[in-house]
Write a protein that holds these residues in place. Structure first.
Motif, short mmCIF file in Angstrom:
data_model
loop_
_atom_site.label_atom_id
_atom_site.label_comp_id
_atom_site.label_asym_id
_atom_site.label_seq_id
_atom_site.Cartn_x
_atom_site.Cartn_y
_atom_site.Cartn_z
N ILE A 90 0.81 -1.27 -0.12
CA ILE A 90 -0.14 -0.08 -0.07
C ILE A 90 0.87 1.30 0.13
N SER A 91 0.56 2.24 -0.82
CA SER A 91 1.39 3.35 -1.05
C SER A 91 0.61 4.70 -0.83
N TYR A 92 1.15 5.88 -0.19
CA TYR A 92 0.52 6.96 -0.21
C TYR A 92 1.49 7.86 -1.21
N ASP A 93 0.80 8.31 -2.44
CA ASP A 93 1.59 9.04 -3.47
C ASP A 93 2.85 8.07 -3.93
N ASP A 94 4.00 8.59 -3.43
CA ASP A 94 5.08 7.75 -3.70
C ASP A 94 5.72 6.93 -2.70
N ARG A 95 5.08 6.91 -1.50
CA ARG A 95 5.59 6.43 -0.36
C ARG A 95 5.06 5.13 0.05
N LEU A 96 5.95 4.09 0.09
CA LEU A 96 5.44 2.94 0.35
C LEU A 96 5.36 2.57 1.68
N ILE A 97 3.90 2.39 2.22
CA ILE A 97 3.44 2.15 3.75
C ILE A 97 3.46 1.00 4.14
N VAL A 98 2.91 -0.16 3.44
CA VAL A 98 2.78 -1.48 3.73
C VAL A 98 3.67 -2.04 2.68
N LYS A 99 4.64 -2.84 3.10
CA LYS A 99 5.76 -3.63 2.34
C LYS A 99 5.41 -5.11 2.26
N GLY A 100 4.52 -5.48 1.50
CA GLY A 100 4.50 -6.83 1.09
C GLY A 100 4.07 -7.66 2.17
N ILE A 101 3.07 -7.55 2.88
CA ILE A 101 2.67 -8.46 4.00
C ILE A 101 1.85 -9.49 3.57
N SER A 102 2.12 -10.65 4.09
CA SER A 102 1.43 -11.91 3.80
C SER A 102 1.18 -12.29 5.27
N VAL A 103 -0.12 -12.59 5.42
CA VAL A 103 -0.67 -13.11 6.81
C VAL A 103 -2.16 -13.81 6.88
N GLN A 104 -2.18 -14.80 7.47
CA GLN A 104 -3.50 -15.20 7.61
C GLN A 104 -4.23 -14.78 9.07
N ILE A 105 -5.47 -14.38 8.91
CA ILE A 105 -6.29 -14.11 9.95
C ILE A 105 -6.98 -15.38 10.59
N PRO A 106 -6.49 -15.77 11.81
CA PRO A 106 -7.66 -16.91 12.42
C PRO A 106 -8.96 -16.51 12.64
N ASP A 107 -9.58 -17.61 12.03
CA ASP A 107 -11.14 -17.50 11.96
C ASP A 107 -11.82 -17.63 13.49
N GLN A 108 -12.75 -17.13 13.68
CA GLN A 108 -13.32 -17.05 15.08
C GLN A 108 -12.39 -16.79 16.22
N LYS A 109 -11.41 -16.02 16.24
CA LYS A 109 -10.48 -15.57 17.06
C LYS A 109 -10.66 -14.17 17.26
N VAL A 110 -9.78 -13.88 18.17
CA VAL A 110 -9.46 -12.42 18.36
C VAL A 110 -8.07 -12.14 17.99
N THR A 111 -8.01 -11.13 17.05
CA THR A 111 -6.62 -10.82 16.60
C THR A 111 -6.37 -9.30 16.87
N ALA A 112 -5.17 -9.11 17.58
CA ALA A 112 -4.77 -7.57 17.66
C ALA A 112 -3.49 -7.36 17.04
N ILE A 113 -3.39 -5.95 16.08
CA ILE A 113 -2.54 -5.47 15.38
C ILE A 113 -1.79 -4.60 16.38
N ILE A 114 -0.26 -4.67 16.77
CA ILE A 114 0.43 -3.65 17.34
C ILE A 114 1.46 -3.01 16.61
N GLY A 115 2.20 -2.12 17.23
CA GLY A 115 3.31 -1.40 16.69
C GLY A 115 3.27 0.23 16.94
N ALA A 116 4.20 0.73 16.78
CA ALA A 116 4.66 2.09 16.97
C ALA A 116 3.58 2.73 16.20
N ASN A 117 3.48 4.29 16.42
CA ASN A 117 2.73 5.17 15.73
C ASN A 117 3.31 5.49 14.35
N GLY A 118 2.51 5.27 13.38
CA GLY A 118 2.95 5.24 11.71
C GLY A 118 3.74 4.07 11.29
#
Length: 266
Positions: free
Chosen positions: A11-39
């Protein structure tokens, strides 16, 4: 079977790549949390997975199909999204706001059916907001409003609910109230919950699966015991953390931490 996953998502905003090739499976019927620093790209990732924003490469797959090619109304019957900043609900009553969750099921006339009304009342009951049905949304407290927005998402009758920082601006009691509600929905109704959280201990306590991100990439994804580890937190947040065990839940607990002053790549 995994219902929802991404492959090399970029995912890019203008010419800046924000999300860089993410491959992930989201477990079904579970609670998933996404964590990380701002930005780091957490909210951007969430928006792309729910098709609020486009992605430039890769794909998001739900029930075997690329979401980019799925019918909008049909997709809205499978997943609901509660953004970090909700649109203004000025002048609306709680019942009116929650009724918006029925939009994906309405015909051209836009009239609520008996089933629509039953689902709206059910969503209000589950979130303990029935008593506010005829009150203005503006008149509610932060915690009450957040539960009402969750009721709207529930009225959408989707199996998957995405929430972007659902506890932001809430005090400790209201944060716990919202997270316990989401946990209850997962346990009792098998809803798949995916949410961005800032608080590490909340993520460890309420999530079955945690995705830790840094600079648009996944550093680690797994159960909380695998992710809430000093080396992972050092990479993701630049902190040296002391990890213990929560005596009430048996989950990892970040007891204290200092800024990491060494090489952040280690």
């Amino acid at each position: 079977m995994v219902r929802l996953y991404t492959e090399d998502l970029q995912i890019s905003y203008d010419d800046r790549l924000i999300v860089k090739g993410i491959s992930v499976q989201i477990p079904d019927q579970k609670v998933t949390a996404i964590i990380g620093a701002n930005g780091c790209g957490k909210s951007t990732f969430l928006k792309a997975v729910t098709r609020l924003i486009p992605h430039q490469a890769g794909k998001v797959v739900l029930d075997g199909g690329n979401i980019a090619k799925q019918n909008t109304k049909k997709l809205a019957q499978k997943m609901a999204i509660l953004p970090q900043t909700q649109e203004a609900a000025s002048g609306l009553t709680v019942g009116e706001l929650v009724s918006y969750g029925r939009f994906p099921y309405q015909n051209a006339m836009g009239r609520l059916t008996t089933h629509d009304t039953e689902v709206i009342d059910w969503a209000l009951k589950v979130t303990n907001t029935s008593e506010y049905k005829y009150r203005q949304v503006d008149a509610l407290s932060g915690g009450q409003r957040q539960r009402v927005w969750i009721a709207m998402a529930l009225a959408q009758e989707t199996d998957i609910i995405f929430l972007d920082e659902p506890t932001t601006y809430l005090d400790m009691a209201h944060q716990l109230e919202v997270l316990e509600l989401l946990q209850k929905l997962n346990i009792e109704q098998q809803r798949t919950i995916v949410m961005v959280l800032h608080d590490l201990n909340q993520a460890a306590r309420f999530a079955d699966f945690i995705v830790a991100m840094k600079d648009g990439e996944i550093i680690r994804a797994g159960i909380c015991e695998e992710v809430i580890q000093p080396d992972i937190l050092r990479q993701v947040f630049r902190i040296d953390a002391e990890i213990g065990i929560d005596p009430r839940t048996g989950k990892p607990l970040c007891i204290t931490y200092d800024l990491h002053k060494g090489d952040n790549r280690k």
